[in-house]
Scaffold this motif. Sequence first.
Motif, mmCIF file in Angstrom:
data_model
loop_
_atom_site.group_PDB
_atom_site.id
_atom_site.type_symbol
_atom_site.label_atom_id
_atom_site.label_comp_id
_atom_site.label_asym_id
_atom_site.label_seq_id
_atom_site.Cartn_x
_atom_site.Cartn_y
_atom_site.Cartn_z
ATOM 1 N N LYS A 99 7.246 0.092 11.703
ATOM 2 C CA LYS A 99 6.662 -1.228 11.126
ATOM 3 C C LYS A 99 8.143 -2.011 10.484
ATOM 4 C CE LYS A 99 3.291 -3.471 8.261
ATOM 5 N NZ LYS A 99 2.254 -3.380 7.341
ATOM 6 N N TYR A 100 8.921 -1.303 9.974
ATOM 7 C CA TYR A 100 9.893 -1.737 9.070
ATOM 8 C C TYR A 100 11.416 -1.691 9.999
ATOM 9 C CZ TYR A 100 7.049 -3.193 5.646
ATOM 10 O OH TYR A 100 6.031 -3.888 4.802
ATOM 11 N N GLY A 101 11.200 -1.272 11.190
ATOM 12 C CA GLY A 101 12.509 -1.426 12.078
ATOM 13 C C GLY A 101 13.341 -0.184 12.242
ATOM 14 N N TYR A 102 12.705 1.026 11.653
ATOM 15 C CA TYR A 102 13.421 2.292 11.805
ATOM 16 C C TYR A 102 13.103 3.122 13.039
ATOM 17 C CZ TYR A 102 15.149 1.193 7.226
ATOM 18 O OH TYR A 102 15.694 0.695 6.107
ATOM 19 N N ASP A 103 14.036 3.650 13.606
ATOM 20 C CA ASP A 103 14.102 4.276 14.880
ATOM 21 C C ASP A 103 12.918 5.533 14.700
ATOM 22 O OD1 ASP A 103 15.295 2.333 16.293
ATOM 23 O OD2 ASP A 103 17.439 3.484 15.772
ATOM 24 N N ALA B 87 7.831 -1.694 2.078
ATOM 25 C CA ALA B 87 7.230 -0.347 2.418
ATOM 26 C C ALA B 87 6.723 0.565 1.299
ATOM 27 C CB ALA B 87 8.340 0.485 3.047
ATOM 28 N N ALA B 88 7.302 0.272 -0.094
ATOM 29 C CA ALA B 88 6.885 1.239 -1.198
ATOM 30 C C ALA B 88 5.632 0.600 -1.646
ATOM 31 C CB ALA B 88 7.981 1.093 -2.308
ATOM 32 N N PHE B 89 5.334 -0.580 -1.740
ATOM 33 C CA PHE B 89 4.187 -1.369 -1.983
ATOM 34 C C PHE B 89 2.859 -0.653 -0.961
ATOM 35 C CE2 PHE B 89 6.263 -5.224 -3.754
ATOM 36 C CZ PHE B 89 6.511 -4.794 -4.780
ATOM 37 N N GLU B 90 3.204 -0.528 0.336
ATOM 38 C CA GLU B 90 2.241 -0.102 1.186
ATOM 39 C C GLU B 90 1.910 1.255 0.809
ATOM 40 O OE1 GLU B 90 1.966 -1.154 5.257
ATOM 41 O OE2 GLU B 90 3.570 -2.898 4.940
ATOM 42 N N LEU B 91 2.792 2.244 0.761
ATOM 43 C CA LEU B 91 2.727 3.555 0.472
ATOM 44 C C LEU B 91 1.889 3.955 -0.714
ATOM 45 C CD1 LEU B 91 6.412 4.978 1.174
ATOM 46 C CD2 LEU B 91 4.214 5.759 2.460
ATOM 47 N N GLN B 92 2.194 3.151 -1.754
ATOM 48 C CA GLN B 92 1.092 2.974 -2.985
ATOM 49 C C GLN B 92 -0.247 2.648 -3.073
ATOM 50 O OE1 GLN B 92 3.741 1.584 -6.258
ATOM 51 N NE2 GLN B 92 4.040 3.774 -6.846
ATOM 52 N N HIS B 93 -0.427 1.627 -2.082
ATOM 53 C CA HIS B 93 -1.777 1.109 -1.917
ATOM 54 C C HIS B 93 -2.562 0.919 -0.341
ATOM 55 C CE1 HIS B 93 0.623 -1.296 -5.104
ATOM 56 N NE2 HIS B 93 -0.704 -1.059 -5.893
ATOM 57 N N MET C 251 9.127 -7.790 9.180
ATOM 58 C CA MET C 251 8.497 -6.590 9.721
ATOM 59 C C MET C 251 8.773 -6.710 11.299
ATOM 60 S SD MET C 251 4.632 -6.467 8.021
ATOM 61 C CE MET C 251 4.972 -6.491 6.370
ATOM 62 N N ASP C 252 9.699 -7.544 11.835
ATOM 63 C CA ASP C 252 10.306 -7.626 12.927
ATOM 64 C C ASP C 252 11.778 -7.763 13.169
ATOM 65 O OD1 ASP C 252 8.194 -10.418 13.345
ATOM 66 O OD2 ASP C 252 10.420 -10.561 13.323
#
Length: 289
Positions: free
Chosen positions: A79-83, A62-68, A19-20
């Motif tokens: 959070k996962y480093g995308y601009d 990221a997929a886990f977080e979207l579902q839960h 996450m960083d």
Amino acid sequence: MSWISRMNEAIDYIECHLMDEVDYAEAARVACCSVYHFQRMFSFIAEVPLGEYVRRRRLTLAAFELQHQDIKIVDLALKYGYDSPEAFTRAFSSLHGVTPTAARKVGTTLKAYPKIAFHISIKGAVEMNYRMVELKPFRIVGISERVNTENAFSIIPQIWDNARSQGVFEELWNIRQEGHEVGGILGICANGEFGENEEFDYILAITSEHEPREGMVKFEYPASTWAVFDAPGHPGGIQEIWKRLYTEWVPSSSYDLAYLPAIENYLPPEEGRNELWVPVVAKKEATRD
């Protein structure tokens, strides 16, 4: 600490920093090897480049977080480093086959890439022909080109093709140090930090006592211990030895990889073989900085 334990500790470091920023140099330090060796070792063993593994793990989480969780896509992207959310959506859709918005829906099929773990695998008893050699200091002279580690397998053959068409091999052969044990045309991956970043200098060279002409580079090797492996002369023979070095020889030998560039020694065709020269240190001498 065993080679397997060190590699698993390096994976633990990567997992803690998904996450960083993942510092590949730090992961390699944990594994007690250079970044170049760590990335190649990982790719040969896991059969996926290190950068791609990190990308897949991030998008899996990221997929886990979207579902839960009820988290905004823009926050998840950062959070996962995308601009931007757009860059995140493109990467997510490329891996999972659906958009992040669609991934929230119950029943949507997604892909999960679990954390990797290294184990020793017992394989068939196929010999590796090698010898241990102690070499005094020597110099290599040649041409150098900067290469990204992730693209090395496609770029390096182009370097050889260009050198062949420009007569570089003949020029190098004319300044070779006759009688030296490392006596072929050499392919060397090196840089000033011995692989402490995601790029390296690929040097096409010869052992030589000459100073390099303008446009060429030199590299001075100190006195070192080398493990020298015979490789089949056919294309890909050296790559086969690289893979077996990382997956079979290093885990089971009494040596670790030294912080010096290895040498691919391409011998004249009539030899019917080539050599991989790997600088090593006894395991008890290998310590973390």
